[in-house]
Write a protein that holds these residues in place. Structure first.
Motif, PDB file in Angstrom:
ATOM      1  N   LEU A  92       0.833  -1.205   0.000  1.00  0.00           N
ATOM      2  CA  LEU A  92       0.000   0.000   0.000  1.00  0.00           C
ATOM      3  C   LEU A  92       0.868   1.256   0.000  1.00  0.00           C
ATOM      4  O   LEU A  92       0.622   2.207  -0.748  1.00  0.00           O
ATOM      5  N   ASP A  93       1.910   1.242   0.813  1.00  0.00           N
ATOM      6  CA  ASP A  93       2.788   2.415   0.900  1.00  0.00           C
ATOM      7  C   ASP A  93       3.440   2.708  -0.454  1.00  0.00           C
ATOM      8  O   ASP A  93       3.539   3.870  -0.870  1.00  0.00           O
ATOM      9  N   ALA A  94       3.859   1.648  -1.142  1.00  0.00           N
ATOM     10  CA  ALA A  94       4.479   1.836  -2.465  1.00  0.00           C
ATOM     11  C   ALA A  94       3.434   2.266  -3.496  1.00  0.00           C
ATOM     12  O   ALA A  94       3.715   3.094  -4.375  1.00  0.00           O
ATOM     13  N   ALA A  95       2.235   1.724  -3.383  1.00  0.00           N
ATOM     14  CA  ALA A  95       1.181   2.088  -4.332  1.00  0.00           C
ATOM     15  C   ALA A  95       0.857   3.588  -4.213  1.00  0.00           C
ATOM     16  O   ALA A  95       0.659   4.271  -5.219  1.00  0.00           O
ATOM     17  N   LEU A  96       0.822   4.102  -2.975  1.00  0.00           N
ATOM     18  CA  LEU A  96       0.521   5.527  -2.775  1.00  0.00           C
ATOM     19  C   LEU A  96       1.471   6.399  -3.596  1.00  0.00           C
ATOM     20  O   LEU A  96       1.056   7.407  -4.184  1.00  0.00           O
ATOM     21  N   LEU A  97       2.726   6.003  -3.649  1.00  0.00           N
ATOM     22  CA  LEU A  97       3.720   6.785  -4.415  1.00  0.00           C
ATOM     23  C   LEU A  97       3.451   6.735  -5.904  1.00  0.00           C
ATOM     24  O   LEU A  97       3.935   7.586  -6.651  1.00  0.00           O
ATOM     25  N   ASN A  98       2.728   5.717  -6.348  1.00  0.00           N
ATOM     26  CA  ASN A  98       2.547   5.506  -7.779  1.00  0.00           C
ATOM     27  C   ASN A  98       1.139   5.767  -8.285  1.00  0.00           C
ATOM     28  O   ASN A  98       0.837   5.476  -9.445  1.00  0.00           O
ATOM     29  N   MET A  99       0.297   6.310  -7.430  1.00  0.00           N
ATOM     30  CA  MET A  99      -1.069   6.611  -7.871  1.00  0.00           C
ATOM     31  C   MET A  99      -1.053   7.798  -8.827  1.00  0.00           C
ATOM     32  O   MET A  99      -0.234   8.691  -8.732  1.00  0.00           O
ATOM     33  N   ARG A 100      -2.011   7.808  -9.740  1.00  0.00           N
ATOM     34  CA  ARG A 100      -2.188   8.956 -10.624  1.00  0.00           C
ATOM     35  C   ARG A 100      -3.127   9.957  -9.950  1.00  0.00           C
ATOM     36  O   ARG A 100      -3.814   9.634  -8.977  1.00  0.00           O
ATOM     37  N   ILE A 101      -3.186  11.134 -10.531  1.00  0.00           N
ATOM     38  CA  ILE A 101      -4.100  12.155 -10.013  1.00  0.00           C
ATOM     39  C   ILE A 101      -5.540  11.628 -10.079  1.00  0.00           C
ATOM     40  O   ILE A 101      -5.932  10.988 -11.053  1.00  0.00           O
ATOM     41  N   HIS A 102      -6.292  11.883  -9.013  1.00  0.00           N
ATOM     42  CA  HIS A 102      -7.665  11.403  -8.861  1.00  0.00           C
ATOM     43  C   HIS A 102      -7.755   9.870  -8.810  1.00  0.00           C
ATOM     44  O   HIS A 102      -8.780   9.288  -9.174  1.00  0.00           O
ATOM     45  N   GLY A 103      -6.671   9.239  -8.366  1.00  0.00           N
ATOM     46  CA  GLY A 103      -6.675   7.787  -8.208  1.00  0.00           C
ATOM     47  C   GLY A 103      -7.572   7.358  -7.060  1.00  0.00           C
ATOM     48  O   GLY A 103      -7.921   8.140  -6.179  1.00  0.00           O
ATOM     49  N   ARG A 104      -7.969   6.078  -7.119  1.00  0.00           N
ATOM     50  CA  ARG A 104      -8.837   5.528  -6.072  1.00  0.00           C
ATOM     51  C   ARG A 104      -8.224   4.266  -5.491  1.00  0.00           C
ATOM     52  O   ARG A 104      -7.707   3.439  -6.247  1.00  0.00           O
TER      53      ARG A 104
END
Lengths: 343, 343
Positions: free
Chosen positions: A236-248
């Motif tokens: 989850l922590d790594a995913a947060l860094l890789n989310m796009r704008i307006h990601g869910r």
């Protein structure tokens, strides 16, 4: 009146962290194969039982959750598929198949029948699938993906624990929706299944990645629109860094176990502001009005060969404790089910 | 052609962590008090400048954010209220007051005018309020509360950094909406203001609490429906433990600074699943279509005495670096503004 031996799996003691096999015990009891007059209940023979991660929560002596703890020394309660042997309820008759909450035992008297679902036997759909693909985990995938993730055609979707009971359907629903889908799992065999059987565009073994951020950047050079989180923690922590704008981010499940064993915490939450990320926890039970729609959608796609489902089937009630414990180390491959009896 | 001396605050070097006064410098320049023909721009005299936490992000040498870094050795860019001295743009004429992005200097040539807002002078509203109550921070409070928090009459609302530029309006909007509102702040003076001037139901000094979870349980025995998060870190972690089912967390701002200085991480995210919490980061700029509605709502309530606003006004451009740095240790009381000139 017929009385039968009734093997049971009971909870021996409440747990704190991860469950161990020795927290459960086999017990031999007796049961009358009759639904008492006036009880409104049904007496069933259990055929298939479901091992689900949420059950760990009921093994704790904690009453503040959405569901109460198990009662010690009684059969563990869980989802199952069963056959009705006797009924004191006009909605059910001997020979009916049902799915819903039953006991980890050979026979159960089910007094609270309102949440049971009658199964119309269909030779093209294994009965046990009503615990996975067409049961609570499948509906979790469906409700989480459609109600929480707001998916759009062409979006980039990441699923963790992707070969699990929930993840494998999330990925397939996302593919049917026109998304690009990458899954993570904990063994090369699971990665293989994701790519070659479940139709994921890509998959990787998170245990082989020393830098999860770099791994996600490799698989999502454009970033992630939707992260369906089944694990929490470092992924989850790594995913947060890789989310796009307006990601869910749909937060689904086993997070709680990780939060116990993982003392590192989440450090990249600040990303939610500049990226305007929506992160949402959910329980499938809040969306049950969509269950008929889910059943129709998934059954139809399954019958047309557009959805497949992987089960990890153990034979015999006595295998249940080990199978359940194995969930938390990823020993299962696909949806973990226990076969108690074939009919 | 009139040329004037033009005192400026410039960025000396890009920063990594918290900003220091010495990262900025005063510089003396010259400027022609004329909007060049064909530029479409306006030449303004800056009256009030705004110190906002988001500006720290532009002091980093990082180009991946929603807004680019400042240019070194040039006047820092920020929101201000200014008076038009000369105009090459038909929408503005000398004597007009505007608010919008200008420079930390005495005079600015503003070439990009499309985001400027013309202010109709109104003796009952201080000009500087267009940087706070009626400016970006006020709109952040409005958009965050109404668009992200989905507030309902009677709900329990918690606001951190509650006496700040954003927090003080969030609390008052929540009170006007019929909510029960508790704020946290970092001094007894701020707590006093929250309770006795800003109309919060309760307030506490988080620095005096050894156990933030216990503090929140004391103020919210029934739990929190809405947490408007201006700080992240330990307060967010404690709030997660105290959210009610279907609670909402609007993640607003200074989180990023905390994440730099706070290495502990967030440990209670697992709460989002059983409590079905929605946590959402946002930027006010995504909701600008609601700005006219915001202005009307807040102006009307202000004029009827139903909303008040606290400013921390520093006099003189040279006070700007210290005032800005002070934001991150909570030295300001209310919205931090710099008065460069009164008219």
């Amino acid at each position: 009146m017929v009385t039968a031996e009734n093997k049971q799996v009971v909870l021996e003691r409440y747990i704190e962290g991860a469950p161990k096999e020795t927290d459960m015990a086999m017990k031999m009891g007796k049961i009358e194969l009759k639904a008492p007059k006036g009880s409104g209940g049904i007496l069933v023979k259990n055929l298939y039982l479901s091992c689900d991660p949420y059950m760990r929560g009921r093994m704790r002596d904690f009453h503040g959750s959405y569901i109460p703890p198990f009662v010690l020394s009684q059969a563990i309660e869980g989802f199952g598929v069963a056959k009705v042997l006797d009924s004191d309820n006009p909605d059910f008759k001997p020979g009916d198949f049902i799915s819903g909450l039953t006991g980890w035992e050979e026979y159960s008297l089910i007094r609270s029948t309102w949440q049971l679902r009658k199964i119309q036997p269909d030779h093209s759909i294994p009965l046990s699938y009503h615990l996975g693909l067409l049961g609570m985990p499948g509906f979790t995938a469906y409700a989480g993906f459609y109600e929480i993730c707001s998916p759009k055609n062409g979006e980039y979707v990441f699923v963790s624990a992707a070969s699990g009971a929930v993840g494998q359907l999330v990925g397939q629903l996302a593919k049917l929706h026109g998304c690009y889908v990458v899954g993570s799992a904990g063994s090369s065999q699971k990665v293989d299944l994701l790519k070659n059987k479940l139709g994921f565009d890509e998959a990787f073994n998170y245990k082989e990645e020393t830098d999860l951020d770099a791994a996600l950047k490799r698989y999502f050079p454009e970033g992630i629109d939707i992260y369906f989180d089944n694990v929490g923690g470092a992924i989850l922590d790594a995913a947060l860094l890789n989310m796009r704008i307006h990601g869910r981010i749909a937060v689904c499940g086993m997070v709680s176990l990780h939060s116990i064993s993982d003392t590192k915490g989440i450090h990249n939450l600040y990303c939610v502001v500049p990226k305007r990320i929506r992160m949402q926890g959910f329980l499938q039970s809040d969306y049950l009005q969509k269950f008929p729609q889910f059943l129709e959608h998934v059954t139809e796609n399954f019958k047309h060969g557009k959805i497949v489902y992987i089960e990890d089937m153990n034979e015999g009630l006595e295998t249940a404790p080990a199978a359940f414990v194995g969930l938390f180390s990823g020993r299962n491959i696909g949806k973990q089910v226990i076969c108690v009896a074939k009919d």
